[in-house]
Write an enzyme that holds these catalytic residues in place. Structure first.
Site, PDB file in Angstrom:
ATOM      1  N   LYS A  40       0.768  -0.826   0.168  1.00 29.32           N
ATOM      2  CA  LYS A  40      -0.115   0.059  -0.041  1.00 29.32           C
ATOM      3  C   LYS A  40       1.317   1.168  -0.060  1.00 29.32           C
ATOM      4  O   LYS A  40       0.858   1.848  -0.827  1.00 29.32           O
ATOM      5  CB  LYS A  40      -0.922   0.161   0.930  1.00 29.32           C
ATOM      6  CG  LYS A  40      -2.045   0.808   0.596  1.00 29.32           C
ATOM      7  CD  LYS A  40      -3.214   0.617   2.415  1.00 29.32           C
ATOM      8  CE  LYS A  40      -3.531  -0.258   2.419  1.00 29.32           C
ATOM      9  NZ  LYS A  40      -4.427  -1.221   3.973  1.00 29.32           N
ATOM     10  N   ARG A 110      -3.309   3.061   8.506  1.00 28.92           N
ATOM     11  CA  ARG A 110      -3.130   1.294   7.368  1.00 28.92           C
ATOM     12  C   ARG A 110      -2.524   0.966   7.625  1.00 28.92           C
ATOM     13  O   ARG A 110      -1.611   1.092   7.438  1.00 28.92           O
ATOM     14  CB  ARG A 110      -3.915   2.073   6.296  1.00 28.92           C
ATOM     15  CG  ARG A 110      -4.916   3.382   5.659  1.00 28.92           C
ATOM     16  CD  ARG A 110      -4.864   3.875   4.977  1.00 28.92           C
ATOM     17  NE  ARG A 110      -5.101   3.138   3.333  1.00 28.92           N
ATOM     18  CZ  ARG A 110      -5.310   3.356   2.204  1.00 28.92           C
ATOM     19  NH1 ARG A 110      -4.825   4.241   2.052  1.00 28.92           N
ATOM     20  NH2 ARG A 110      -5.934   2.859   1.945  1.00 28.92           N
ATOM     21  N   GLY A 119      -6.696 -10.460   7.746  1.00 26.82           N
ATOM     22  CA  GLY A 119      -6.515 -11.177   8.885  1.00 26.82           C
ATOM     23  C   GLY A 119      -5.841  -9.529   9.849  1.00 26.82           C
ATOM     24  O   GLY A 119      -4.858  -9.115  10.915  1.00 26.82           O
ATOM     25  N   MET A 121      -4.534  -5.328  10.690  1.00 22.53           N
ATOM     26  CA  MET A 121      -5.157  -4.827  10.973  1.00 22.53           C
ATOM     27  C   MET A 121      -6.776  -3.703  10.500  1.00 22.53           C
ATOM     28  O   MET A 121      -6.448  -3.791   9.555  1.00 22.53           O
ATOM     29  CB  MET A 121      -4.573  -3.482  12.235  1.00 22.53           C
ATOM     30  CG  MET A 121      -5.342  -3.021  12.927  1.00 22.53           C
ATOM     31  SD  MET A 121      -4.648  -1.817  13.905  1.00 22.53           S
ATOM     32  CE  MET A 121      -5.236  -0.487  12.304  1.00 22.53           C
ATOM     33  N   ARG A 354      -2.968  -2.029  -6.577  1.00 22.36           N
ATOM     34  CA  ARG A 354      -2.824  -3.031  -6.528  1.00 22.36           C
ATOM     35  C   ARG A 354      -2.935  -3.894  -7.810  1.00 22.36           C
ATOM     36  O   ARG A 354      -3.611  -3.807  -8.057  1.00 22.36           O
ATOM     37  CB  ARG A 354      -2.870  -3.694  -4.684  1.00 22.36           C
ATOM     38  CG  ARG A 354      -4.071  -3.918  -4.825  1.00 22.36           C
ATOM     39  CD  ARG A 354      -4.112  -4.724  -3.330  1.00 22.36           C
ATOM     40  NE  ARG A 354      -5.793  -4.849  -3.199  1.00 22.36           N
ATOM     41  CZ  ARG A 354      -6.486  -4.594  -2.213  1.00 22.36           C
ATOM     42  NH1 ARG A 354      -5.526  -4.843  -0.969  1.00 22.36           N
ATOM     43  NH2 ARG A 354      -8.309  -4.601  -1.441  1.00 22.36           N
ATOM     44  N   HIS A 472      -7.038 -30.537   9.850  1.00 24.39           N
ATOM     45  CA  HIS A 472      -7.651 -32.426   9.521  1.00 24.39           C
ATOM     46  C   HIS A 472      -7.643 -31.786   7.580  1.00 24.39           C
ATOM     47  O   HIS A 472      -7.689 -32.660   7.176  1.00 24.39           O
ATOM     48  CB  HIS A 472      -7.840 -32.640  10.063  1.00 24.39           C
ATOM     49  CG  HIS A 472      -8.187 -34.785   9.930  1.00 24.39           C
ATOM     50  ND1 HIS A 472      -9.141 -34.631   9.520  1.00 24.39           N
ATOM     51  CD2 HIS A 472      -7.066 -35.036  10.230  1.00 24.39           C
ATOM     52  CE1 HIS A 472      -9.200 -35.811   8.881  1.00 24.39           C
ATOM     53  NE2 HIS A 472      -8.261 -36.301   9.219  1.00 24.39           N
ATOM     54  N   SER A 816      12.468 -44.714 -14.375  1.00 30.42           N
ATOM     55  CA  SER A 816      10.899 -43.781 -14.445  1.00 30.42           C
ATOM     56  C   SER A 816      10.966 -43.683 -13.071  1.00 30.42           C
ATOM     57  O   SER A 816      10.881 -45.325 -12.027  1.00 30.42           O
ATOM     58  CB  SER A 816       9.869 -44.421 -15.449  1.00 30.42           C
ATOM     59  OG  SER A 816       8.926 -44.155 -14.687  1.00 30.42           O
ATOM     60  N   CYS A 883       6.951 -40.668 -12.541  1.00 32.41           N
ATOM     61  CA  CYS A 883       6.161 -41.425 -12.803  1.00 32.41           C
ATOM     62  C   CYS A 883       4.735 -42.076 -11.260  1.00 32.41           C
ATOM     63  O   CYS A 883       3.761 -41.912 -11.344  1.00 32.41           O
ATOM     64  CB  CYS A 883       5.703 -43.029 -13.754  1.00 32.41           C
ATOM     65  SG  CYS A 883       6.212 -44.308 -12.778  1.00 32.41           S
ATOM     66  N   TYR A 903      11.261 -36.224 -17.957  1.00 36.47           N
ATOM     67  CA  TYR A 903       9.700 -35.226 -18.303  1.00 36.47           C
ATOM     68  C   TYR A 903       8.856 -36.046 -17.580  1.00 36.47           C
ATOM     69  O   TYR A 903      10.306 -37.028 -16.260  1.00 36.47           O
ATOM     70  CB  TYR A 903       9.428 -37.428 -19.644  1.00 36.47           C
ATOM     71  CG  TYR A 903       8.959 -38.372 -19.577  1.00 36.47           C
ATOM     72  CD1 TYR A 903       8.280 -38.631 -18.743  1.00 36.47           C
ATOM     73  CD2 TYR A 903      10.547 -39.585 -20.008  1.00 36.47           C
ATOM     74  CE1 TYR A 903       8.368 -39.836 -17.952  1.00 36.47           C
ATOM     75  CE2 TYR A 903      10.397 -40.288 -19.536  1.00 36.47           C
ATOM     76  CZ  TYR A 903       9.348 -40.658 -18.803  1.00 36.47           C
ATOM     77  OH  TYR A 903       9.342 -42.526 -18.324  1.00 36.47           O
TER      78      TYR A 903
END
Ligand code: ADP
Ligand code: MG
Ligand code: MG
Length: 931
Positions: A40, A110, A119, A121, A354, A472, A816, A883, A903
Site C-alpha cells: 500500500k 492503515r 487478518g 488490522m 495494487r 485435518h 522412471s 511416473c 519428462y
C-alpha cells in the site's frame, strides 16, 4: 511515470530511517520498495510521484515493525520524534493542524504488508477527532450531522480495532438507539441521535477497558500504530502466512494518510474498481461506488452501491479523470489493478492501487490479452498464471449466472478448490449411509478427525466450522481432491439437531438440505447451484498460453493412463507419451478378475510342475491338470491384454508407451481372507456337511488365500519378484505387448512400446528378468517373422536401486522414478497406514513441513539425483522420467527440472497443469543459471 523518488532530505532522529513521506507531487519511496513500505505504501508513493492526486501522508516501514518486536514491543528510539516531524510536514502541506480545533487534520491509520493479507488490522478512519476538533470540523463544514457521524464512527472503529472492545457491543447499542428513534437505516438518524450514539460508545469503552476514550490525538496515533504492529502477529494473520508460506519476519508497514471525506454530500463519494473484470478478464472498468459515503461502506453492504459506469452520468468530469488514471496505472504496473478512491466535493483522490485478485479464467484471459496488447511478454504471461489456475479451469465450476442470484449462507477459508453440491449431513456415518442410498452429500462438521475419513471419502465436499488451512479437513481434502471450505467460524454447527446456522447471515440449513460450497472462494450457498463442466477445447486463451509454455519448457509431459480413453483424453490435453500404463488395472474388470484368480490360485503349483517337466521329470495327472488350468487362464488373459495394448497403441500412435509389468501383491486380486474365514466358520457352526459344494469351495479358497497371505505385502512378493517366481507372468505379458505392437504396425500404425520392470533393488533382478523377456521376444519375432522395436527399462523406486543405478543402467535403456514407493521405503512409512493415521497429524503439528506423498521431499530428490548421475554415467543419454503422482505436482515438477529429468508423467487431468509448471520450472532454472 518515469520520475524517480525524490532523495530523502528529511533528517531523522532514529538510528534508521523509518519514515518515508509523500505529498505535493513528491515521494520519498517508490514501487520498488514494497519490502520496506509494504504494497500500500509503495503504491501511494508511486502514484504521488506520477502526479496522481493522493492525499499527503507517510509510511512507517516494515523494519520499524520488526525492530519494535525485537525491542520487546517498544518503539525504537527516536521513531516517535520522527513521526511527529512527519505529522508536522503533513500539517504544512495541508494547512491543517493535528488536534487543532480551528482546522483539524484527521488521518487514517492503515496497515500494509508486502503482500495484501486478510487478518491484518482494519483501517481506522477519522483519527484525530475529539470533543474539540469535532466542533472545529462541524464549524468548518457547517454540517453537524456529518461531524457527529464521523465521530461516532471513529469511537466505534478505534474502540473495536485498537482498544479491542467487542464490536457487537457497539452494534447492539446502535441498534437500540435506532429502535428507540424508529429509524430503519443509519441515514435516518439525525445529528442528535448520532451524538447520543457517540456518548453510548464512549461509555462502552469506559466500561470495557476501565479507562476513558483517549482524547489526545497523539495518544490515539501512538496506540493505533502499535495496534497495527500487534496485528502482524495476530492469530489470523499468522495462520494466513503459514498457509500461503509467507515469512513471519517481513513485518507490516503503517500508513498514516490525510483523511479525505466522501461523506460531505452528493458531490462526494467513495468507491473501488478493477481495471478489468476480475471474473472474466474482460477489458472494462469494473467496480462500484456510493455517493455521500465513507470508507468501506461500499463493501459493507449498508447501502446498495452503484455500478462504476453510472458515475459517468453523475460526475462526468471526475469519471473521465478516473478512467484515464486507471488506464495509466495499468500500463505503468503492467497488470490489472485494484483501485480505491474517494471524491471529496467533486475532487478525486486515489487511496490505493495494487495488482487485482482474479479468478482463474480472468488470470488466463488477462495474460493472453496483455501479450496481444503489447503490455507484457509471453514469458511474463507464463510467470503470472498459477498452476492452480489451470487446475481450476479444468474442474467443474458454478455457472456464473446462477452464482449471482445464489443465496450465500456463510464464508470460510478456501481450503481446497472446486465446486461441491450435495445434501448436508453431519456425521461421517451418515455420509456413508446417504451415499449408499444414491444421494450426493456435503459433510458438515465442527472439525474433522481421522475417524471421519470414510465420510470425507464419499462426500462431494467438506465444510468445517473450525480449523485453518492446515487442519485435518483441509489437508485431507486437498489430498483426495475434494473441495473444502474450512474454518467457517460464523457457522454454528449443532450435531444434536443436525443443523447449522450462520451468525453473520442468519441463514441456516438442516440435514438433507442442499448446499453448494465453493472451495476456491470459501463461500457456502443455500440450495443446489448449477455447475458447468470445464471443456478444454473451448478454452482458447488457456490453449494459447499453454502453447507458449510448450515453447519454453525443456521437460516433456507424459501421462499415466491404463485405458485407451484415458490415453486419448491426455493426448488432447497435450501429453507426449504414456509414462505409466499399469497392466494390472486391466485385470480387475468384469470377467477378467475370475480368470486372474483362477491363474493365481494355481500359479505356484503350476510353476513348480513346469520346472520339473523342463528338467525331464514326468508329471502325474493332478499336476498335468493344474498346468493345463493355469495355462488356459493365462492364454485367455494374453488375448485380452493384447487387445488392450492395441487400443492404447492406436490412441498414442507415434508416441512412446511405457508399459509396466504386473506389480501389486497377488492378494489384491483375491477375496479377502477375513470374509472367507467368516464364511467357513459360519458354515461350520451351522453344521454344514463337509461335502457341501459351497462349504468345500470356501475351504479350498481359504486355504489358497491363506498360503498367499503376507505380513507386510508392501514389502513382500510383488513387482519384479513376482515375475522371477512365476516367469509366465513376464512371458505372457511380453507376448501380449509385442504381438499388439506387431498387429498395430501391420495395420499401418506407429506403436512404440517401452517395457518397464517394477521394484528392482538389485541389478541381478533386472538382469535375469531381461534375459527371460528377451528370450520370449525372440520367440514372438520368430513366430511372426518380423523384428520388433521396443525399449527395455526399469522403475527406480527402492532406495538401494539409487545407489546401484550405474549397474542397473547397464541393463536398462530408461529409468522412471516411482516416487510413491521411493517415499514409502525411504521414510519407512506405509502410505495407506500413514495417511489414514499419523501422517496428517504430523503435518498439522508441523513435525513434517508437508505431506511427502504430495510434494517430493528433498531427500527423495537427492536420491533421485544420485540415480540420475550414476545412471547417465554408465549410459550416457539415459532417458529418465518420473511416473509417481508427484509428476503432477507443480512444486515437485520444479524439483524434477533441477535434477535434469527428461519428462514428468501425471494423470490426464494434470497434464495441462504440468505443461505450465514445467515451463515455469525451466524459466526459473534459466534465471538461476544466468545469475
Ligand atoms: P484495506 O487494506 O482493507 O483495503 P485500506 O487501508 O485500504 O484497507 O482502507 C479501506 C478503505 O478506507 C479505503 O478503501 C478507503 O475507502 C478508506 N480510507 C482509507 N484511508 C482513507 C483516507 N485517508 N481518506 C478517506 N478514506 C480512506
Ligand atoms: Mg483491511
Ligand atoms: Mg484498501
Amino acid at each position: 511515470m518515469t520520475e524517480t523518488a525524490s532523495p530523502a532530505r528529511r533528517a531523522h532522529q532514529a538510528a534508521k530511517r523509518y519514515i518515508y513521506a509523500w505529498g505535493a507531487g513528491q515521494a520519498e519511496g517508490d514501487a520498488t520498495m514494497r519490502d520496506l513500505l509494504g504494497g500500500k505504501g509503495a503504491g501511494l508513493a508511486e502514484m504521488t510521484s506520477a502526479g496522481l492526486p493522493v492525499p499527503p501522508g507517510f509510511t512507517i516501514t516494515t523494519e520499524a515493525c520488526n525492530d519494535y518486536f525485537d525491542a520487546g514491543e517498544q518503539l525504537p528510539d527516536g521513531l516517535w520524534e520522527d513521526v511527529l516531524e512527519a505529522v508536522r510536514e503533513v500539517e504544512r502541506e495541508t494547512g491543517k493542524g493535528f488536534g487543532d480545533p480551528a482546522d483539524p487534520l484527521l488521518v487514517s491509520v492503515r496497515s500494509g504488508a508486502k503482500f495484501s493479507m486478510p487478518g491484518m488490522m482494519d483501517t481506522v478512519l477519522n483519527l484525530g477527532l475529539n470533543e474539540a476538533t469535532l466542533h472545529g470540523l462541524i464549524d468548518l463544514t457547517g454540517n453537524e450531522r456529518f461531524g457527529w457521524d464521523a465521530y461516532r464512527r471513529f469511537v466505534q472503529m478505534f474502540g473495536r480495532i485498537v482498544l479491542g472492545v467487542d464490536g457487537a457491543r457497539f452494534d447492539h447499542a446502535f441498534d437500540a438507539i435506532k429502535h428507540a428513534r424508529g429509524a430503519a437505516l443509519d441515514t435516518d438518524l439525525d445529528a442528535g441521535d448520532l451524538r447520543d450514539a457517540a456518548a453510548a460508545f464512549r461509555e462502552i469503552v469506559r466500561a470495557d477497558t476501565g479507562r476513558e476514550f483517549p482524547e489526545d490525538p497523539y495518544e490515539q496515533l501512538d496506540l493505533a500504530i502499535k495496534a497495527v504492529f500487534a496485528s502482524w502477529f495476530g492469530k489470523r494473520a499468522r495462520d494466513y502466512r503459514e498457509y500461503n508460506r509467507i515469512a513471519h519476519d517481513l513485518g507490516t508497514a503503517v500508513n498514516i494518510v490525510t483523511m479525505v471525506f466522501g461523506n460531505m454530500g452528493d458531490d462526494s463519494g467513495t468507491g473501488v474498481a478493477f481495471t478489468r473484470d476480475p471474473n472474466t478478464g474482460a477489458r472494462i472498468l469494473f467496480g462500484e461506488y456510493l455517493t455521500n459515503a465513507q470508507g468501506e461502506d461500499v463493501v459493507a453492504g449498508i447501502r446498495t452501491p452503484r455500478k462504476i459506469a453510472e458515475m459517468g452520468d453523475v460526475m462526468p468530469a471526475v469519471y473521465g479523470e478516473f478512467e484515464r488514471i486507471a488506464e495509466r496505472l495499468e500500463r505503468h504496473y503492467r497488470d490489472m489493478q485494484d483501485l480505491e478512491f474517494t471524491i471529496e466535493r467533486g475532487r478525486l483522490y486515489m487511496l490505493q492501487t495494487r495488482s487485482g485478485k482474479r479468478t482463474a479464467a480472468a488470470a488466463v484471459r488477462i495474460a493472453a490479452d496483455m501479450v496481444d496488447e503489447g503490455i507484457i511478454t509471453k514469458l511474463e504471461a507464463l510467470a503470472r498464471i498459477e498452476p492452480a489456475h489451470v487446475d481450476q479451469l479444468l474442474r467443474d465450476q458454478y455457472d456464473p449466472a446462477a452464482l449471482r442470484v445464489a443465496t450465500r449462507v456463510a464464508k470460510g477459508l478456501n481450503a481446497s478448490p472446486g465446486a461441491a453440491v450435495g445434501r448436508a449431513v453431519f456425521s461421517a456415518d451418515d455420509a456413508v449411509a446417504w451415499v449408499g442410498r444414491g444421494e450426493k452429500v456435503v459433510l458438515v462438521r465442527i472439525e474433522t478427525s481421522p475417524d471421519d475419513f470414510h465420510g470425507m471419502a464419499v462426500a462431494q465436499g467438506i465444510l468445517t466450522a473450525r480449523g485453518g488451512a492446515t487442519s485435518h479437513a483441509a489437508v485431507v481434502a486437498r489430498q483426495i481432491g475434494k473441495p473444502c471450505v474450512a474454518g467457517c467460524a460464523e457457522l454454528l454447527v449443532d450435531y444434536a439437531t443436525k443443523t447449522a446456522r450462520s451468525t453473520d447471515s442468519g441463514g441456516s440449513f438442516a440435514e438433507g438440505d442442499w448446499i453448494s460450497l465453493d472451495g476456491s472462494t470459501g463461500e457456502v450457498f443455500a440450495g443446489s447451484v448449477p455447475t458447468v463442466s470445464a471443456r478444454y477445447e473451448d478454452q482458447h486463451d488457456l490453449q494459447t498460453v499453454l502453447g507458449w509454455a510448450d515453447e519454453v519448457r525443456r521437460m516433456q509431459v507424459w501421462t499415466n493412463a491404463d485405458k485407451p480413453e484415458e490415453a486419448a483424453l491426455a493426448r488432447s490435453y497435450g501429453a507426449q507419451g504414456i509414462g505409466l500404463c499399469r497392466t494390472e488395472h486391466m485385470f480387475r474388470e468384469g470377467e477378467r478378475l475370475d480368470i486372474v484368480r483362477d491363474a493365481i490360485l494355481v500359479a505356484f503349483e503350476a510353476t513348480r510342475a513346469k520346472e520339473r517337466r523342463a528338467a525331464g521329470e514326468a508329471l502325474d495327472a493332478d499336476e498335468t491338470a493344474v498346468v493345463a488350468r493355469f495355462d488356459a487362464a493365462m492364454a485367455k488373459l494374453e488375448v485380452l491384454q493384447q487387445g488392450d495394448f492395441e487400443g492404447i497403441f492406436r490412441a498414442m500412435d507415434g508416441l512412446p508407451v511405457v508399459i509396466r509389468l504386473i506389480d501389486p501383491p497377488l492378494h489384491e486380486f483375491l477375496p479377502s481372507h477375513e470374509e472367507l474365514l467368516e464364511q467357513v466358520v459360519r458354515l461350520r457352526t451351522l453344521g454344514t456337511p463337509e461335502a457341501d459344494p459351497e462349504y468345500a469351495a470356501a475351504r479350498t479358497l481359504l486355504a489358497a488365500v491363506a498360503r498367499l497371505r503376507e505380513q507386510n505385502p508392501m514389502l513382500g512378493l510383488r513387482g519384479c519378484r513376482l515375475g522371477l517366481m512365476i516367469p509366465d507372468f513376464v512371458k505372457v505379458q511380453t507376448r501380449a505387448i509385442l504381438n499388439a505392437q506387431i498387429a498395430v504396425k501391420r495395420a499401418g500404425g506407429d506403436p512404440r512400446a517401452e517395457i518397464m520392470i517394477p521394484l528392482v533393488g538389485h541389478v541381478n533382478e533386472l538382469r535375469v528378468t531381461r534375459r527371460l523377456l528377451e528370450a520370449e521376444a525372440k520367440a514372438v519375432e520368430a513366430a511372426a517373422g518380423v523384428t520388433v522395436d521396443y525399449k527395455f527399462g526399469t522403475m527406480i523406486e527402492i532406495p538401494r536401486a539409487c545407489w546401484v543405478a550405474d549397474e542397473i543402467a547397464q541393463y536398462a535403456e530408461f529409468f522412471s522414478f516411482g516416487t510413491n514407493d521411493l517415499t514409502q521405503m525411504t521414510f519407512g512409512y506405509s502410505r495407506d497406514d500413514a495417511e489414514g493415521g499419523f501422517l496428517l497429524k504430523y503435518v498439522e503439528d508441523g513435525i513434517l513441513p508437508e505431506n511427502p506423498f504430495q510434494t517430493l521431499d528433498d531427500v527423495i530428490v537427492a536420491e533421485m539425483a544420485l540415480a540420475v548421475e550414476k545412471g547417465r554415467g554408465a549410459r550416457p543419454g539415459l532417458k529418465v522420467g518420473i511416473c509417481g503422482e508427484h509428476g503432477g505436482d507443480p512444486a515437485s515438477i520444479a524439483k524434477c527440472e533441477r535434477i535434469g529429468l527428461d519428462y514428468v508423467s501425471c494423470s490426464p487431468f494434470r497434464v495441462p497443469v504440468a505443461r505450465l509448471a514445467a515451463a515455469q520450472a525451466a524459466l526459473v532454472s534459466a534465471a538461476e543459471r544466468d545469475r
